[in-house]
Write an enzyme that holds these catalytic residues in place. Sequence first.
Site, PDB file in Angstrom:
ATOM      1  N   LYS A  17     -44.214 -20.582 -19.848  1.00 44.25           N
ATOM      2  CA  LYS A  17     -42.918 -21.204 -19.501  1.00 44.25           C
ATOM      3  C   LYS A  17     -43.112 -22.443 -18.646  1.00 44.25           C
ATOM      4  O   LYS A  17     -42.417 -23.429 -18.821  1.00 44.25           O
ATOM      5  CB  LYS A  17     -42.059 -20.229 -18.663  1.00 44.25           C
ATOM      6  CG  LYS A  17     -41.392 -19.146 -19.435  1.00 44.25           C
ATOM      7  CD  LYS A  17     -40.257 -18.548 -18.614  1.00 44.25           C
ATOM      8  CE  LYS A  17     -40.649 -18.020 -17.259  1.00 44.25           C
ATOM      9  NZ  LYS A  17     -41.401 -16.788 -17.234  1.00 44.25           N
ATOM     10  N   GLY A  18     -44.081 -22.333 -17.741  1.00 34.77           N
ATOM     11  CA  GLY A  18     -44.329 -23.464 -16.840  1.00 34.77           C
ATOM     12  C   GLY A  18     -44.723 -24.708 -17.616  1.00 34.77           C
ATOM     13  O   GLY A  18     -44.217 -25.804 -17.367  1.00 34.77           O
ATOM     14  N   ASP A  71     -47.163 -23.321 -10.967  1.00 37.65           N
ATOM     15  CA  ASP A  71     -46.408 -24.058 -11.986  1.00 37.65           C
ATOM     16  C   ASP A  71     -45.955 -25.427 -11.477  1.00 37.65           C
ATOM     17  O   ASP A  71     -45.791 -26.362 -12.260  1.00 37.65           O
ATOM     18  CB  ASP A  71     -45.202 -23.252 -12.458  1.00 37.65           C
ATOM     19  CG  ASP A  71     -45.593 -22.270 -13.559  1.00 37.65           C
ATOM     20  OD1 ASP A  71     -46.472 -22.631 -14.374  1.00 37.65           O
ATOM     21  OD2 ASP A  71     -45.045 -21.162 -13.605  1.00 37.65           O
ATOM     22  N   GLN A 191     -35.333 -10.934 -31.037  1.00 35.02           N
ATOM     23  CA  GLN A 191     -33.927 -10.519 -31.145  1.00 35.02           C
ATOM     24  C   GLN A 191     -33.536  -9.645 -29.949  1.00 35.02           C
ATOM     25  O   GLN A 191     -32.472  -9.814 -29.360  1.00 35.02           O
ATOM     26  CB  GLN A 191     -33.696  -9.725 -32.426  1.00 35.02           C
ATOM     27  CG  GLN A 191     -33.891 -10.527 -33.701  1.00 35.02           C
ATOM     28  CD  GLN A 191     -33.716  -9.631 -34.933  1.00 35.02           C
ATOM     29  OE1 GLN A 191     -32.851  -8.767 -34.957  1.00 35.02           O
ATOM     30  NE2 GLN A 191     -34.537  -9.841 -35.944  1.00 35.02           N
ATOM     31  N   LYS A 222     -33.706 -16.693 -40.006  1.00 31.41           N
ATOM     32  CA  LYS A 222     -33.353 -15.333 -39.598  1.00 31.41           C
ATOM     33  C   LYS A 222     -33.175 -15.249 -38.079  1.00 31.41           C
ATOM     34  O   LYS A 222     -32.209 -14.668 -37.572  1.00 31.41           O
ATOM     35  CB  LYS A 222     -34.482 -14.391 -40.053  1.00 31.41           C
ATOM     36  CG  LYS A 222     -34.232 -12.941 -39.761  1.00 31.41           C
ATOM     37  CD  LYS A 222     -35.297 -12.115 -40.479  1.00 31.41           C
ATOM     38  CE  LYS A 222     -35.405 -10.737 -39.884  1.00 31.41           C
ATOM     39  NZ  LYS A 222     -36.601 -10.045 -40.392  1.00 31.41           N
ATOM     40  N   CYS A 380     -62.385 -29.088   1.135  1.00 33.02           N
ATOM     41  CA  CYS A 380     -61.922 -28.236   2.226  1.00 33.02           C
ATOM     42  C   CYS A 380     -63.053 -27.334   2.715  1.00 33.02           C
ATOM     43  O   CYS A 380     -63.979 -27.812   3.358  1.00 33.02           O
ATOM     44  CB  CYS A 380     -60.682 -27.463   1.786  1.00 33.02           C
ATOM     45  SG  CYS A 380     -59.605 -27.069   3.170  1.00 33.02           S
ATOM     46  N   HIS A 519     -57.158 -31.677  -0.265  1.00 22.24           N
ATOM     47  CA  HIS A 519     -57.229 -31.220  -1.655  1.00 22.24           C
ATOM     48  C   HIS A 519     -56.823 -32.343  -2.619  1.00 22.24           C
ATOM     49  O   HIS A 519     -55.675 -32.412  -3.040  1.00 22.24           O
ATOM     50  CB  HIS A 519     -56.314 -30.014  -1.857  1.00 22.24           C
ATOM     51  CG  HIS A 519     -56.828 -28.795  -1.164  1.00 22.24           C
ATOM     52  ND1 HIS A 519     -57.748 -27.964  -1.745  1.00 22.24           N
ATOM     53  CD2 HIS A 519     -56.581 -28.290   0.064  1.00 22.24           C
ATOM     54  CE1 HIS A 519     -58.041 -26.984  -0.907  1.00 22.24           C
ATOM     55  NE2 HIS A 519     -57.346 -27.156   0.199  1.00 22.24           N
ATOM     56  N   GLU A 521     -57.401 -32.656  -5.655  1.00 18.84           N
ATOM     57  CA  GLU A 521     -57.061 -32.153  -6.996  1.00 18.84           C
ATOM     58  C   GLU A 521     -55.563 -32.016  -7.190  1.00 18.84           C
ATOM     59  O   GLU A 521     -55.078 -32.065  -8.331  1.00 18.84           O
ATOM     60  CB  GLU A 521     -57.759 -30.814  -7.259  1.00 18.84           C
ATOM     61  CG  GLU A 521     -57.242 -29.592  -6.481  1.00 18.84           C
ATOM     62  CD  GLU A 521     -57.838 -29.427  -5.081  1.00 18.84           C
ATOM     63  OE1 GLU A 521     -58.402 -30.408  -4.544  1.00 18.84           O
ATOM     64  OE2 GLU A 521     -57.731 -28.318  -4.521  1.00 18.84           O
TER      65      GLU A 521
HETATM   66  N1  GLN Z   1     -60.722 -21.430   5.270  1.00 18.45           N
HETATM   67  C1  GLN Z   1     -60.832 -22.805   5.640  1.00 18.45           C
HETATM   68  C2  GLN Z   1     -59.805 -23.196   6.670  1.00 18.45           C
HETATM   69  O1  GLN Z   1     -58.810 -22.543   6.848  1.00 18.45           O
HETATM   70  C3  GLN Z   1     -60.742 -23.711   4.439  1.00 18.45           C
HETATM   71  C4  GLN Z   1     -59.427 -23.615   3.757  1.00 18.45           C
HETATM   72  C5  GLN Z   1     -59.459 -24.225   2.383  1.00 18.45           C
HETATM   73  O2  GLN Z   1     -60.519 -24.401   1.813  1.00 18.45           O
HETATM   74  N2  GLN Z   1     -58.308 -24.527   1.826  1.00 18.45           N
HETATM   75  O3  GLN Z   1     -59.968 -24.207   7.312  1.00 18.45           O
END
Ligand code: GLN
Length: 547
Positions: A17-18, A71, A191, A222, A380, A519, A521
Site C-alpha cells: 500500500k505504501g 512508508d 469480493q 467480474k 551514526c 542519516h 540515506e
Molecule cells: N546508538 C547510537 C546512539 O544513540 C547510534 C544511534 C544510531 O545509529 N542511529 O548514539
Amino acid sequence: MARFIFITGGVVSSLGKGLTSAALGALLQARGYSVRLRKLDPYLNVDPGTMSPFEHGEVFVTDDGAETDLDLGHYERFTGVAARATDSVSSGRIYSNVLEKERRGDYLGKTIQVIPHVTNEIKDFIHIGEDEVDFMLCEIGGTVGDIEGLPFFEAIRQFAQEQPRGQCLFVHLTLLPYLAASGELKTKPTQHSVKELRSIGLAPDILVCRSEHEIPEKERAKIALFCNVRPEAVIPAYDLKSIYEAPLAYHQVGLDQAVLDALGIQDAPAPDMQRWVDVEDRIHHPEGEVRVGIVGKYTQLEDAYKSIAEALTHGGMANRVKVKVDWVDAEIFERDDPAPHLERFHAILVPGGFGERGTEGKIRAAQFAREKGVPYLGICLGMQMAVIEAARNLAGLPDAGSEEFDHEAGKKRFTPVVYHLKEWVQGNRRVERKLGDDKGGTMRLGAYSAVLKEGSRVAGIYGATEIEERHRHRYEVDNRYRAQLEEQGLVFSGMSPDGRLPEIVEWRDHPWFIGVQFHPELKSKPFDPHPLFADFIRAAKEMSRLV
Ligand code: GLN
C-alpha cells in the site's frame, strides 16, 4: 482546498500500500499537482521510535524530528516532498491526545467515546495543512477487518461525508491469488474484502489488484460487477523488478486516469513522465556491478535498513552500476577474522544501530576498511565505531568505547570517546536530557546543520560548506579527543555550527573513508541521489576496477 484520497488494504497485509500510495503521489505530481502523503497506523505505540527494527522495520525520521513509519520514506523517495511530523499518526498518539485533553478538562464533563472523540481527533489530524496542496493522500495501515483499524475506517467514512461531493476518493488494494491446479485467478477474497469495507460504510471507487498473473478482461469485469466499481477502475498491479517502475507501470494501466475520472476532473494537465523514464533507464541499463557489504545487526530483516538499501540503489543509478548488497552479521567478526568475510566487497557500510551486541565486530570492520583502503561509509553508530577504532588502535586509548555500552551493562569499562549527550542547541532552543529520561522521542532528532571544513573530501562531495541532515541518536563523539585523533590523520571535517559536536570524520590518507553522525540515506531519491551515496558508489566502482 485539497482533494483527499484514502488508500486501504484488504485480503492480506504487505501488499505494498505504501508503494502504491507513493507511486500515485508521483503520478499526480507528474500532472502538475501538489501532493502530501500521510500514514495512519492502527497500532497502540505512540510512535515507532521505541519499536525494534525486527518488529517494524526502519524508523523514518523527518526534518522536524518525528520518528515515523518507513512508508514515509517511500513517500519522500517518490515525491521528493519532505515528510513532516504531522504526516504520521498512530492509535497510540490519537488516544494519548484524547486522554490529555480529557485530563485538561477540554471535554467539559462529557463521557469520552470512540465516536465522536477519537474519530474527531483522527479527522482533525487529516485536515492539518489541507490548504497547502491539491491532493492529500492518506494511507490506512493494516488490513480491513482488523479490530484496531476500526476507528480509522469510521473516521474516514465520516470525513468523506462532511466534505463536498467529489472531494474524496477511496482506493482499495487487494490480492488476486492464483490457483495453479486450476490455472485461475480467484476474485472471491477481493469480493469479501470489499464487502467488509461496505459493511462499515465505505465504498471503494478504485480497486488496485495485486496479481502475479495477467488479469483477463473477463475477471476484471467480474470484479467490477461484484464489487460495484467501474471496469476501468479495476487496476492491475503486477510484480515489478524494481519498485521505481511503479509510477510508469501504474500510469500504463491507467491508475492516474481512473483517479481523475472518479473525481470528475476533466481539465488535468497531460502527464510529464520524463523523470520516471530516466529512472527506469538507469535501473535497466547498468554498465557494471559493485558489491557492497553492510555490516550490521538487524541483517535478517531488510526493512530494518530500508532507506540505506534504497540510497545505495540511487548511488548505483548515479554511476550507472548495479549495486549488489550483501548483509553481514557483525557478530561473526567477534570470533572470526573479518578479512575472509569482507574481502569480496568493493565497499563496506556500517549502518546505525543501538546497543552493544555486534559492536566489536563493527569496530573490526572499520579497522579492516581503514587498513586495506576499502571505501567505508559509517552512519551514526558506524561513525562512532570508526572513531573508537581509531582511538584504540592509533591514538593510544586502548580502552576507548561508548558510554552507551557501559550504561547498558551497568559498569564502567571504557574511556568514553563516545559519550551521552545531555545538552545541545536546536535552532535557538536549548535541549536538555538526563540519563533515565523516557526513551520515546528523546534522542537528538531531526534536521541539524553542520559546517564542513574547506578543502575536505566531504565539502567537495557536497559542493557546499554548510549542510543540513537528519539525526537520530543519544550518544556523540567527544570533541575533546579531536586533536589526538587528527594527529593520526582522522579529520573532523564536519562540525555542528557551535563547533561542539563532531558531525563528520574522514581519514585523510585513505581512498574513501567517511563517518557521519547523521542519516544521509533518509534524504536520497532515485531522481536525486544523495551526494554521499553517489560518491561512495563511485569509489566502489573505482575499487571494482582495481581488484
Ligand atoms: N546508538 C547510537 C546512539 O544513540 C547510534 C544511534 C544510531 O545509529 N542511529 O548514539
